[in-house]
Design a protein around this motif. Sequence first.
Motif, PDB file in Angstrom:
ATOM      1  N   VAL A 135      85.744  76.606  66.769  1.00 22.37           N
ATOM      2  CA  VAL A 135      85.562  78.060  66.880  1.00 22.37           C
ATOM      3  C   VAL A 135      86.630  78.805  66.221  1.00 22.37           C
ATOM      4  O   VAL A 135      87.912  78.620  66.603  1.00 22.37           O
ATOM      5  N   LYS A 144      87.359  72.898  69.349  1.00 21.09           N
ATOM      6  CA  LYS A 144      87.075  72.621  70.969  1.00 21.09           C
ATOM      7  C   LYS A 144      86.456  71.362  71.180  1.00 21.09           C
ATOM      8  O   LYS A 144      85.417  70.984  70.679  1.00 21.09           O
ATOM      9  N   GLN A 172      79.702  72.981  77.958  1.00 23.08           N
ATOM     10  CA  GLN A 172      80.713  73.147  76.753  1.00 23.08           C
ATOM     11  C   GLN A 172      79.924  73.263  75.424  1.00 23.08           C
ATOM     12  O   GLN A 172      80.478  74.093  74.573  1.00 23.08           O
ATOM     13  N   TRP A 182      80.603  76.709  73.317  1.00 18.53           N
ATOM     14  CA  TRP A 182      81.450  76.889  72.057  1.00 18.53           C
ATOM     15  C   TRP A 182      80.638  77.062  70.759  1.00 18.53           C
ATOM     16  O   TRP A 182      81.031  77.607  69.928  1.00 18.53           O
ATOM     17  N   SER A 204      81.231  80.097  68.516  1.00 15.52           N
ATOM     18  CA  SER A 204      81.532  79.712  67.025  1.00 15.52           C
ATOM     19  C   SER A 204      80.775  80.658  65.983  1.00 15.52           C
ATOM     20  O   SER A 204      81.265  80.904  64.935  1.00 15.52           O
TER      21      SER A 204
END
Length: 283
Positions: free
Chosen positions: A78, A83, A90, A94, A98
Motif C-alpha cells: 500500500v 502490509k 485484512q 489493504w 492499495s
Amino acid sequence: PSELDLFSSMTSKRLLEQILSFFSKWLEFLPSIGTDCPALVIDDVNELLSTCSLCLGNAIACDLPMWSCSPMKSTILVGSDSKVVDNGVQLFWWELLSSFSAPWMSSDADHAVKSHVTFVMLSMLRHQPQARTLIDSTQLDLIFALLSIKPKENDNYTLQVMSNAIAMLGILCSEPHPSTVDSRVCSALLERLRSATSNENDITTSIIAIHEILNVLMDMYGGDDCNDEIFAKNDVLGHFKRCLPWFKRQVKKISAGRRNREETETWSETALNASRFIKYKGG
C-alpha cells in the motif's frame, strides 16, 4: 446445500478473493488508457465494475469463514508500506486501499473508479468491524480527501464518492474514538456543509450532502456521551441553525417538482429531526 455449506465452499475455492482480484484489475483499465476510450466502452466497464462492487458488497455482509482464514497473499503493498495480511478482512481492506496509491489513481482520476472502490470500502466498515481497527491517520486523510471532492453537476459518480466518504466517517464515529478524531471529522463535515449551502449550481447534490452530513452530526452529538466541548468549539449548533432554513426551502421546491416521493420524504424527515435536534441541544 445449506448456507453454511455454501459459505464453506466459497471460502475453500477462494471465490471472493478471485472476484476481488478481477475487480482490482479492471479498476486499472479506464485510468490507464486516458481519454481516448470510446464512451460505449467506458459505460460497459463501469457496468462491470458496478456489478463486481455490488457482488463484493453483498458477500462482505455474509458471515463467511474466509474472514478469519489465511488468505492467498501474506503481504500487500500500500504505497511504500508492505502490509501484513493474516485474514480475509485484512486482505480485502489493504487490497482496496492499495488502489488509491497506484500510479494510475491520480487525484483527478476518473471518479467512477473511486465510487466503485469506496462502495466496497463502506461495506467493509459497515459489516466487518475489524476493518475499522485498521484505520490510521493516513486512511483518515484519504477519506477526508474523498469528502472534499467537488461533485460535478449531473455526475452521479462524484456524488457517490462524497456520500460514501460521509457514511464512512459516520461509521467510524459510531463507536468510541479519540477526541482528536472527533474534532477532525467534525471540522471536515462542517466545511463540506458550508460548501453545500453555497452551491446554487446543483441544488440536488447540495441537498443530498446536507441530508447525509446532518444525520451523521446528529448521531455524533445526540447521545449523552458525546464530546460537548468539540460540539461547542466548532459551533455545530450554529451551523444547523444557519443551514436548516435553506435546506427546508430547497426540499420543498424539489418536492413540488414531483421528484421521487420516497426520497423527498426522507429529506423532510431529516429536516424535522434537525429541528428537534436544535431544540434538544438548547437552541
